[in-house]
Design a protein around this motif. Structure first.
Motif, short mmCIF file in Angstrom:
data_model
loop_
_atom_site.label_atom_id
_atom_site.label_comp_id
_atom_site.label_asym_id
_atom_site.label_seq_id
_atom_site.Cartn_x
_atom_site.Cartn_y
_atom_site.Cartn_z
N SER A 30 0.65 -1.30 0.37
CA SER A 30 -0.28 0.06 0.39
C SER A 30 1.22 1.05 0.02
CB SER A 30 -1.11 0.03 1.15
OG SER A 30 -1.75 1.33 1.24
N TYR A 215 -9.08 1.70 4.01
CA TYR A 215 -9.51 2.09 3.53
C TYR A 215 -9.48 0.21 2.88
CZ TYR A 215 -10.89 2.35 -1.66
OH TYR A 215 -11.42 2.78 -2.75
N ARG A 216 -10.76 -0.45 3.88
CA ARG A 216 -10.98 -1.59 3.50
C ARG A 216 -12.24 -1.99 2.96
NH1 ARG A 216 -10.65 -2.50 9.89
NH2 ARG A 216 -11.66 -0.51 10.81
N ALA A 222 -15.39 -1.56 7.65
CA ALA A 222 -15.53 -0.77 6.46
C ALA A 222 -15.91 0.21 6.92
CB ALA A 222 -15.69 -1.21 5.49
N TYR A 225 -13.56 6.09 2.88
CA TYR A 225 -12.25 5.62 2.13
C TYR A 225 -11.14 6.33 1.73
CZ TYR A 225 -14.69 9.15 -1.32
OH TYR A 225 -14.66 10.49 -1.45
N GLY A 300 -15.29 1.03 0.15
CA GLY A 300 -15.79 1.28 1.28
C GLY A 300 -16.87 1.71 2.65
N ASP A 305 -20.79 -0.14 -0.55
CA ASP A 305 -20.57 -2.05 -0.43
C ASP A 305 -21.18 -2.64 -0.83
OD1 ASP A 305 -18.02 -0.67 -0.57
OD2 ASP A 305 -17.57 -1.44 1.43
N THR A 328 -7.08 -0.23 -3.16
CA THR A 328 -6.88 0.01 -1.19
C THR A 328 -5.77 0.40 -1.78
OG1 THR A 328 -6.76 -2.20 -1.55
CG2 THR A 328 -8.79 -1.40 -1.30
N ARG A 332 -8.39 6.14 -3.60
CA ARG A 332 -10.07 6.73 -4.45
C ARG A 332 -9.34 7.99 -5.25
NH1 ARG A 332 -14.62 3.46 -5.20
NH2 ARG A 332 -15.96 5.77 -6.05
N THR A 357 -6.15 -7.04 -3.08
CA THR A 357 -7.13 -5.42 -2.66
C THR A 357 -6.79 -5.84 -0.89
OG1 THR A 357 -9.56 -6.17 -3.76
CG2 THR A 357 -9.39 -5.06 -1.28
N GLY A 359 -5.78 -4.35 3.30
CA GLY A 359 -6.81 -3.57 4.46
C GLY A 359 -7.98 -4.82 4.56
#
Length: 404
Positions: A30, A215-216, A222, A225, A300, A305, A328, A332, A357, A359
């Motif tokens: 990340s 950010y998950r 969640a 974001y 997120g 979601d 992630t 964004r 993905t 997080g």
């Protein structure tokens, strides 16, 4: 007419080149961290995906840099990369057959903030003349067109996170109408007090301070974001023309696209994302079984979601297709987000590997998604990219392999 991508440029937190971005994404590293571009101590959001290695003076001539915003600097950098990667020297091409279409979200916020500060602190005589153009949504398109002598059809699409896909679709139409090549994609750079304040009004940003879990999407915990900056630009051409000119490589085909708009709140009608995906598949002449991976919009925000998970499972079945969200790792990127997803999807199809993905600690119950949490080899030949822009915009694109 088959539209293909022959050159790519990336300027994002995950790298200032396509290869650097792809390497970091596959490693699942990340790039989200504390905001350093300004003092964020008084703001609820402390983290972002900054393009920290990007320094304007290394990429943009000084006379252009002072006239334009960081968002345009990133766009000019990615555009130059894309043209070089495609093996195209614009001076050797018919100028009216080269087009530019970019996506924009908020325009030149950092430049605008600086000029507004001058207005209120020193008076109108201290506002620079370039304020009138640097903030404008079409500034990046215009500067790319001027710098490279591209005098064909030029435009800008303003549909927030969906913009990168919408711009690519517009470019495909231009190719079918006689353009020789189109430089397209999007970038964003709104990491300044003015830009962040505008983003906070949506109520969708994460206020977590731990980059590992801020950010998950699709996670039980969640809560929004992380914003980021940068994006991608790429060269699109008609496939037979690209082959005829000896393009160094073809990353993939843009085989299908569709866009929809969500109904008004309270109408009782469903969101339009599933319909956009179905129409994009139909445009590509493919069915759900042909798709090897879905690049999710992945806001997120739990309710959003859930809506996206329902759209995916309605089309593919419970855990019926791998789902990933490499954003992630960058946050964004608004206008730059879907453009970067599109080229990342083409690399996934090219190299037959699904990026992860990051997080996500505990996937939320009831979503029934096959989330890709680590890079996964897969014989994928087609990918579906989903994007939603704030305000109701939905877009879906299908990218496919050029392998015979």
């Amino acid at each position: 007419m088959t539209a293909v991508v022959t050159g790519v440029g990336v300027a994002a937190a995950t790298g200032l080149s396509l290869s650097a971005h792809w390497e970091q994404v596959l490693e699942g590293r990340s790039a989200i961290g504390p905001i350093t571009r300004f003092d964020s101590s008084r703001y609820p959001v402390k983290l972002a995906g900054e393009a920290g290695d990007f320094h304007t003076a290394e990429h943009v001539p000084s006379r252009i840099a002072v006239q334009t915003d960081r968002w345009t600097h990133l766009g000019l950098t990615a555009a130059a990369q894309a043209l070089a990667d495609a093996g195209i020297e614009p001076a050797d091409q018919p100028e009216y057959e080269m087009a530019v279409v970019t996506a924009s979200s908020s325009g030149g916020t950092e430049f605008g903030q600086r000029e507004i500060h001058r207005l209120w602190s020193k008076g109108p005589d201290h506002v620079g003349a370039y304020q009138s153009i640097a903030w404008f949504y079409a500034a990046t398109t215009g500067q790319i067109s001027i710098r490279h002598g591209m005098r064909g059809s030029c435009g800008v699409v303003c549909t927030e996170q969906a913009g990168g896909l919408d711009a690519a679709a517009r470019s495909r139409r231009l190719l079918s109408n006689g353009a020789r090549m189109v430089l397209t994609g999007g970038t964003d750079a709104s990491l300044c007090p003015y830009g962040l304040t505008a983003q906070l009004t949506t109520g969708r940003l994460s206020t977590q301070t731990d980059p590992a879990v801020a950010y998950r999407p699709f996670d039980r915990q969640a809560d929004g974001y992380v914003p980021g900056e940068g994006g991608a630009l790429f060269v699109m051409e008609e496939e037979s023309a690209a082959v005829a000119r000896g393009a160094p490589q073809i990353y993939g085909r843009l085989s299908g696209f569709a866009s929809t708009f969500d109904p008004a709140p309270g109408s009782g009608r469903p969101p339009g994302l599933r319909r956009a995906a179905e129409l994009a598949l139909a445009d590509a002449g493919l069915g759900p079984a042909d798709i090897g991976v879905v690049f999710a919009d992945a806001v997120g925000v739990p309710e959003l979601d859930r809506q996206e998970a329902e759209a995916i499972t309605a089309l593919f079945g419970a855990r019926g297709v791998p789902v990933t969200a490499p954003k992630t790792m960058t946050g964004r990127l608004y206008a730059g987000g879907a453009a970067l997803d599109l080229v990342t999807a083409m690399l996934a199809v090219r190299d037959e590997v699904l990026p992860p993905t990051v997080g996500v600690v505990e996937p939320a119950p009831g979503y029934d998604l096959d989330l890709v949490l680590r890079a996964r080899p897969a014989p994928v030949t087609a990918a579906l990219v989903l994007a939603r822009g704030y305000g109701g915009f939905n877009a879906a694109a299908v990218v496919t392999t050029t392998r015979s």
